[in-house]
Design an enzyme around this catalytic site. Sequence first.
Site, short mmCIF file in Angstrom:
data_model
loop_
_atom_site.label_atom_id
_atom_site.label_comp_id
_atom_site.label_asym_id
_atom_site.label_seq_id
_atom_site.Cartn_x
_atom_site.Cartn_y
_atom_site.Cartn_z
N ASN A 287 9.62 35.44 -72.45
CA ASN A 287 9.66 35.80 -73.88
C ASN A 287 10.99 36.42 -74.33
O ASN A 287 11.09 36.91 -75.46
CB ASN A 287 8.50 36.74 -74.23
CG ASN A 287 8.56 38.05 -73.46
OD1 ASN A 287 9.51 38.30 -72.71
ND2 ASN A 287 7.54 38.88 -73.62
N ASP B 224 -0.67 43.94 -54.73
CA ASP B 224 -0.21 45.19 -54.14
C ASP B 224 -1.25 46.27 -54.38
O ASP B 224 -1.78 46.41 -55.48
CB ASP B 224 1.12 45.62 -54.79
CG ASP B 224 2.19 45.87 -53.74
OD1 ASP B 224 1.94 46.69 -52.85
OD2 ASP B 224 3.27 45.27 -53.82
N ASP C 118 0.54 49.45 -49.83
CA ASP C 118 1.77 50.22 -49.88
C ASP C 118 1.64 51.51 -49.07
O ASP C 118 0.67 52.26 -49.23
CB ASP C 118 2.07 50.55 -51.35
CG ASP C 118 3.43 51.18 -51.56
OD1 ASP C 118 4.44 50.49 -51.33
OD2 ASP C 118 3.46 52.37 -51.94
N GLU D 157 1.67 48.14 -45.16
CA GLU D 157 3.05 48.60 -45.02
C GLU D 157 3.00 49.94 -44.29
O GLU D 157 2.42 50.90 -44.78
CB GLU D 157 3.72 48.77 -46.39
CG GLU D 157 5.17 49.19 -46.26
CD GLU D 157 5.75 49.78 -47.54
OE1 GLU D 157 6.98 49.67 -47.73
OE2 GLU D 157 5.00 50.37 -48.33
N HIS E 192 11.24 43.47 -51.49
CA HIS E 192 11.80 44.16 -52.65
C HIS E 192 12.51 45.46 -52.29
O HIS E 192 13.22 46.03 -53.12
CB HIS E 192 10.68 44.45 -53.66
CG HIS E 192 9.64 45.37 -53.12
ND1 HIS E 192 8.73 44.97 -52.15
CD2 HIS E 192 9.36 46.67 -53.38
CE1 HIS E 192 7.95 45.99 -51.86
NE2 HIS E 192 8.31 47.03 -52.58
N ASP E 193 12.31 45.95 -51.07
CA ASP E 193 12.94 47.21 -50.63
C ASP E 193 14.13 46.99 -49.70
O ASP E 193 14.78 47.96 -49.29
CB ASP E 193 11.92 48.08 -49.88
CG ASP E 193 10.94 48.77 -50.82
OD1 ASP E 193 11.29 48.98 -52.00
OD2 ASP E 193 9.83 49.11 -50.37
#
Length: 560
Positions: free
Chosen positions: A23, A98, A199, A256, A330-331
């Site tokens: 968008n 997640d 997580d 994790e 992503h880390d």
Amino acid sequence: MKSNWWKDAVVYQIYPRSFNDSNGDGIGDLQGIIEKLNYIKKLGVDIIWLSPVYESPNDDNGYDISDYRKIMNEFGTMRDWEEMLAEIHKRDMKLMMDLVVNHTSDEHHWFQEARKSKDNPYRDYYIWRPGKEGREPNNWESVFGGSVWQYDSLTSEYYLHIFSRKQPDLNWENEKVRQEVYEMMKFWLDKGVNGFRMDVINFISKIEGLPDAPNPENKQYVSGEKFFINGPKIHDYLQELHKEVLANYEVVTVGEMPGATVEDALLYTAEDRKEVDMIFTFEHMDLDKQKDGSKWDIKPLKLTDLKENLSKWQKGLQNKGWNSLYWNNHDQPRVVSRFGNDKEYRMESAKMLATCLHMMKGTPYIYQGEEIGMTNVAFHSIDEYKDIETLNMYNEAVRINHPQQVMESIYAKGRDNARTPMQWDDSKNAGFTTGEPWLKVNPNYKEVNVETALKDPNSIFYYYQKLISLRKEHEIIVHGDFSLLYEYDEQIFSYTRTYQNEMLIVMANFSDGETLFELPNTIIYETKQLLIHNYDVREEEKIEVCILRPWEARVYKLIN
């Protein structure tokens, strides 16, 4: 071990903020994901792991959740999410969400109530303590720097936050908290979710009394991780969670678990213990940092260290537990920049690293952009970075180090390396957005992008596609036993997989130079088949002695 569907699977992680913006507001969203599902399906993966899309004030990019049952406005609506799930299932893929339940946002309804008074019904949803002799309740240091305690003047007490001060830790000792979590998980599972990535799930049990950590150097704050990682009740909690929730659904779970050892992982993943299916280890991600230093104290990777570590996990969980296999998420910084050569040999080293990982025993995870060889980024100014961990570190480190030295650490290890927008084509902002992207695009998008990769039959994308298809064609890749070769070689990473009367041999050159490979004389075979290779190789070429070119990878199937 009995076969489970997730053992044959390959997972693709989407970091929604950076994936695809539908968008034009500069932020990736759920409709953007829907637009690209055919691309993900083309790759051949089975499961999409979606980083948090729940309502959040975004102190830690969605890992600070203010409402577990709502979708963040920036990403869309629950209707968008339901459409996305239906479209994923329509393509015979599954969705892993997640699960962030070590902490919430400080803007969550529970915490807002907990702050009001010491006798509020939600008070014990979190961990509160009075100060001790004019200071914090203990000397633990937060993962993001500073104390793990935040003073709240409303009730004159401190609350515990292992991460940001806006991420207060939940009190898992409180049965009501656990039941809230279980009901929330059922809410998503009943909508059709196929699993959870949990997580920092091994942080949820803290040691009784929350004592000071040893502090021989008399620092203000020190690591207290021994007191909250793999805590005394962690297995009780996970077994209860399995019994109350997971046992009633056919799902996959990955925990994790920073600081978990092979011995811990055997307990967490053993099928008869009913805790989680697999865990993310962090040990191989710490091999390029100085001993006893932080992740920012970088050193070159020593290949023998990597081989020793990955082999330890392969052998340690063999036929008892299950490994998750990853280079990126992503880390973590981009692996082709970290362990490969992202300049002269970007294509070759990206393919080699993929081969080395995907041929091991376990479930492989691919992070968005990895399949086209996306690289680390070096922004000129700290003002161009967004990650809270990076910004906190910079502000602390520049007090005692030269700014450029600090920036070099960020270029190597900062989490924003993984979070730059997905590079779809060579148009403005890499086709990620028509607006201003929330985080700048890596300038190399003109060369490194999906459109270019899909036009090139020799691209990294099609190489990943082949690795995934090989996994589905050859049972040995899923079930074969692992054995390391060339243990002390600093250039070659080679190993075998054995299953029934078959053997795979994986050869990988982790260097910019040529190197000699000699097949151990203990390996005897009648026929060989070249399964995958990242350089031109003649099928009839002998493998008893061969030269591996820079970053070359080959996999042969040997049959007796």
